[in-house]
Design a protein around this motif. Structure first.
Motif, PDB file in Angstrom:
ATOM      1  N   HIS A  13     -22.814 -67.067  -1.218  1.00 56.91           N
ATOM      2  CA  HIS A  13     -21.698 -67.444  -0.890  1.00 56.91           C
ATOM      3  C   HIS A  13     -20.780 -66.312  -0.699  1.00 56.91           C
ATOM      4  CE1 HIS A  13     -22.596 -71.537  -1.773  1.00 56.91           C
ATOM      5  NE2 HIS A  13     -22.627 -71.366  -3.077  1.00 56.91           N
ATOM      6  N   ASP A  14     -19.897 -66.369   0.503  1.00 55.15           N
ATOM      7  CA  ASP A  14     -19.072 -65.214   0.646  1.00 55.15           C
ATOM      8  C   ASP A  14     -17.846 -65.020  -0.161  1.00 55.15           C
ATOM      9  OD1 ASP A  14     -20.629 -64.091   2.675  1.00 55.15           O
ATOM     10  OD2 ASP A  14     -19.430 -65.176   4.376  1.00 55.15           O
ATOM     11  N   ASP A  15     -17.367 -66.598  -0.698  1.00 51.94           N
ATOM     12  CA  ASP A  15     -16.227 -66.581  -1.324  1.00 51.94           C
ATOM     13  C   ASP A  15     -16.301 -67.617  -2.267  1.00 51.94           C
ATOM     14  OD1 ASP A  15     -14.186 -65.041   0.498  1.00 51.94           O
ATOM     15  OD2 ASP A  15     -15.216 -66.237   1.769  1.00 51.94           O
ATOM     16  N   VAL A  16     -16.313 -67.390  -3.642  1.00 55.89           N
ATOM     17  CA  VAL A  16     -16.198 -68.121  -4.793  1.00 55.89           C
ATOM     18  C   VAL A  16     -14.868 -68.059  -5.728  1.00 55.89           C
ATOM     19  CG1 VAL A  16     -17.735 -68.519  -7.052  1.00 55.89           C
ATOM     20  CG2 VAL A  16     -18.879 -67.610  -4.855  1.00 55.89           C
ATOM     21  N   PRO A  51     -19.057 -56.992  -5.374  1.00 51.33           N
ATOM     22  CA  PRO A  51     -18.037 -58.018  -5.009  1.00 51.33           C
ATOM     23  C   PRO A  51     -16.634 -57.557  -5.273  1.00 51.33           C
ATOM     24  CG  PRO A  51     -19.338 -58.866  -6.853  1.00 51.33           C
ATOM     25  CD  PRO A  51     -19.944 -57.622  -6.477  1.00 51.33           C
ATOM     26  N   SER A  92     -15.041 -62.241  -3.799  1.00 50.28           N
ATOM     27  CA  SER A  92     -15.554 -62.319  -2.408  1.00 50.28           C
ATOM     28  C   SER A  92     -16.055 -61.186  -2.142  1.00 50.28           C
ATOM     29  CB  SER A  92     -14.188 -62.362  -1.340  1.00 50.28           C
ATOM     30  OG  SER A  92     -13.602 -61.241  -1.271  1.00 50.28           O
ATOM     31  N   ARG A  93     -16.760 -60.832  -0.965  1.00 49.62           N
ATOM     32  CA  ARG A  93     -17.643 -59.774  -0.417  1.00 49.62           C
ATOM     33  C   ARG A  93     -16.431 -58.686  -0.211  1.00 49.62           C
ATOM     34  NH1 ARG A  93     -21.154 -61.382   4.751  1.00 49.62           N
ATOM     35  NH2 ARG A  93     -21.577 -59.127   4.535  1.00 49.62           N
ATOM     36  N   VAL A 150     -21.987 -64.032  -4.819  1.00 52.15           N
ATOM     37  CA  VAL A 150     -21.380 -63.324  -3.459  1.00 52.15           C
ATOM     38  C   VAL A 150     -22.354 -62.007  -3.112  1.00 52.15           C
ATOM     39  CG1 VAL A 150     -19.569 -61.651  -2.871  1.00 52.15           C
ATOM     40  CG2 VAL A 150     -19.036 -63.800  -4.276  1.00 52.15           C
ATOM     41  N   ARG A 151     -22.540 -61.362  -4.067  1.00 49.23           N
ATOM     42  CA  ARG A 151     -23.571 -60.345  -3.750  1.00 49.23           C
ATOM     43  C   ARG A 151     -24.954 -60.669  -3.133  1.00 49.23           C
ATOM     44  NH1 ARG A 151     -26.823 -56.026  -6.461  1.00 49.23           N
ATOM     45  NH2 ARG A 151     -26.113 -54.003  -5.575  1.00 49.23           N
TER      46      ARG A 151
END
Lengths: 489, 106
Positions: free
Chosen positions: A285-288, A10, A326-327, A280-281
């Motif tokens: 979730h893509d965005d934390v 991430p 995020s990713r 994320v990884r």
């Protein structure tokens, strides 16, 4: 520990850091409240040491906190910093802002969903005008507005008849009153609720700054929020029940988010960033967003030392931060989940074991040494807050201990300790706001320098004094490596 | 020294009388001198339970050779050596000598 592969790490995509200058609330910090209990007029006693907002704004450490000045520039400035104000200081910086007190009182009221905080009518009107035009939490951002204030007579009645907490301004005027949330609940007194509300409001301000960055994530795309502040929000049946994360997400308009609170005293933010990276990884979730608000209880914590040395009380600001994990976007600094330093239960509390667990062991795991890290961010307490009270220069002592570890590991000679500290450390510039002072204030600087290529690798370490809660004698600690994105080199 | 700590030192000294030794782990000269003075001649700030109470306790710092010699080398290495390297040992011990001198003449 199972090996973590280095793919799909991430990134830290955005960071915000904010301060709220609140000289009137210094008197409600835990230490001033206790020490000045017998003093007839505490505000009168404190007044000669309370700073006006423009003075706090021009204070060099505060300008570093919001990203307007670099840490090396601060190290080169004459000391004491409180006698050498910045000439062209600004309220806003690349990482956030220093909010004046009037506006912050308005923000507190706007964050209070139960209308327990009553503000003086004039103050509320002033705050509303200012906040409605605020670039980040103004009317255009869709934030709740400041509710109407009440008369001084109503405030007095709430204090006298309903046990509201009296909030007196630095000028001695009654600014407001905080009602208790329940008649018989010690965890919902006006004092406790004001502390929790201050934490929520500073975290909310930080989150709105994060969401207002150019190219920032849309508020509706935030799916999970982790709060790592230290305030216990709850009631008599569950004193630390939570959940500040969700309260802040709601206020900031993150309608599709949920969240939770992660607590580990001052190492909470490191745990929270690690967990956000793992969410994320894993693909969940893509965005934390990781965030925390400030600690009202810690205002004026060392004020006796400041009074004794006839200097301003520099612990007059609440802090807040937010970080978007995020990713991989191919640009932002990478959070290396394969190089997490952990203080484990069996690590004990011997300094050498703690230092190895947090620094050399995780670096060694990925083939690095202490000399592969350009900058370390540890506890960053401002020495002008701590030294007058006899608590020493905390960052300097910690950097010297880290350099001593490099000596023990035969990476540098003993004579090079000072050079190591100068090159890889930094002066403390954070208000003594506990979990936030713990490594976090450098996060904005690091993200910029790693993105722009001035730095290759940084390490962040937070340590928590778990023993203060009397449930274990152990300390805690967690470290993270943040490095330049391979896609941008 | 904090008021609670002063109260704790006084309680231990009252309960155990002779034979109590104070071992400091203070990080600089000033705090070493202040704490040593507090347990020898009394609280110099006259604010705590040891104000005007000269306990006259023997006081040592963990960096002193007399202390080091009584600790197994591997334990000293794990617990103290890193801090000894990073702090100003000479200044700390000078602060302690100063407090002892002041205590002896008080």
């Amino acid at each position: 520990m199972p090996r973590v592969t280095s793919d799909g790490m991430p990134v830290i995509r955005a960071v915000s850091l904010v301060l709220a200058h609140v000289p009137s609330l210094v008197r409600l910090g835990s230490k001033p409240l206790r020490v000045l209990r017998e003093v007839h007029d505490p505000i009168d006693f404190l007044r000669p040491h309370l700073r006006a907002w423009d003075v706090a704004q021009a204070y060099a450490p505060n300008q570093v906190f919001i990203g307007n000045m670099g840490v090396d520039e601060l190290a080169a400035r004459p000391t004491p910093w409180h006698r050498h104000p910045i000439e062209r200081a600004a309220r806003f910086g690349p990482d956030g802002e220093i909010m004046p007190e009037d506006e912050f009182f308005g923000l507190l009221a706007a964050c209070d969903g139960f209308q327990l905080l009553g503000l003086d009518r004039e103050l509320a009107d002033r705050a509303r005008s200012a906040l409605d035009a605020h670039p980040v939490i103004g009317r255009a951002a869709g934030s709740p507005t400041v509710p109407p204030g009440v008369t001084a007579a109503v405030l007095e009645e709430r204090v006298e008849r309903h046990r509201a907490l009296r909030i007196v301004g630095a000028d001695g005027r009654l600014l407001g009153a905080m009602l208790p949330g329940h008649d018989e609940d010690d965890t919902l007194t006006g004092q406790v609720l004001l502390e929790n509300l201050a934490c929520k409001a500073t975290a909310a301000l930080a989150l709105r700054h994060l969401l207002a960055r150019p190219g920032a994530i849309a508020s509706a795309d935030v799916r999970y929020v982790i709060n790592c502040g230290e305030e216990a929000v709850g009631d008599r049946y569950q004193r630390g029940g939570g959940n500040v994360a969700k309260a802040v997400a709601e206020w900031a308009g993150c309608g599709r988010a949920t969240g939770s609170d992660v607590k580990a005293f001052c190492s909470g933010p490191m745990h929270a960033l690690m967990l956000a990276g793992a969410l994320v990884r894993s693909g969940l979730h893509d965005d934390v967003v990781v965030l925390a608000g400030g600690s009202l209880a810690k205002l004026g914590m060392k004020f006796q030392g400041h009074v004794k040395h006839a200097m301003p009380i520099v612990e007059d600001v609440l802090a807040g931060f937010a970080a978007h994990v995020s990713r991989d976007d191919g640009v932002s600094p990478t959070l290396r989940l394969d190089a997490i330093g952990r203080h484990e239960v069996a690590s004990g509390s011997a300094p050498l074991a703690v230092m190895k667990a947090l620094y050399s062991e995780p670096l060694g795991r990925v083939g690095l040494t202490l000399l592969d890290v350009d900058r370390f961010s540890l506890e960053l307490h401002n020495p002008e807050a701590t030294e007058p009270a006899g608590s020493g220069n905390v960052p300097l002592n910690n950097y010297r201990t880290l350099a001593s570890l490099a000596v023990v590991e035969k990476l540098i000679a003993r004579e090079s300790i000072d050079d190591f500290v100068r090159a890889r450390g930094m002066p403390g510039f954070s208000p003594t706001q506990g979990h936030i002072a713990s490594a976090i204030p450098y996060l904005g600087h690091a993200r910029r320098a790693l993105t722009e290529g001035r730095l290759t690798r940084t390490m962040f370490a937070g340590k928590g004094s778990l023993f203060l809660g009397r449930m274990t004698q152990l300390p805690d600690g967690l470290s993270l490596v943040l490095e330049r994105n391979a896609g941008s080199t | 020294m904090g008021l609670e700590d002063q109260a704790a030192v006084k309680r231990v000294a009252d309960e155990h009388g002779n034979g109590v030794v104070v071992l400091l782990g203070t990080p600089d000269a000033e705090s070493t001198q202040t704490l040593a003075q507090t347990v020898v001649a009394g609280d110099p700030s006259y604010a705590g339970p040891l104000a005007g109470v000269p306990l006259g306790l023997p006081v040592f710092h963990v960096f002193e050779p007399e202390v080091r010699d009584q600790v197994p080398a591997d334990v000293y290495e794990a617990q103290v050596a890193l801090m000894e390297m990073s702090l100003d040992r000479e200044a700390i011990l000078a602060g302690l000598r100063e407090a002892r001198r002041a205590g002896a003449t008080a």
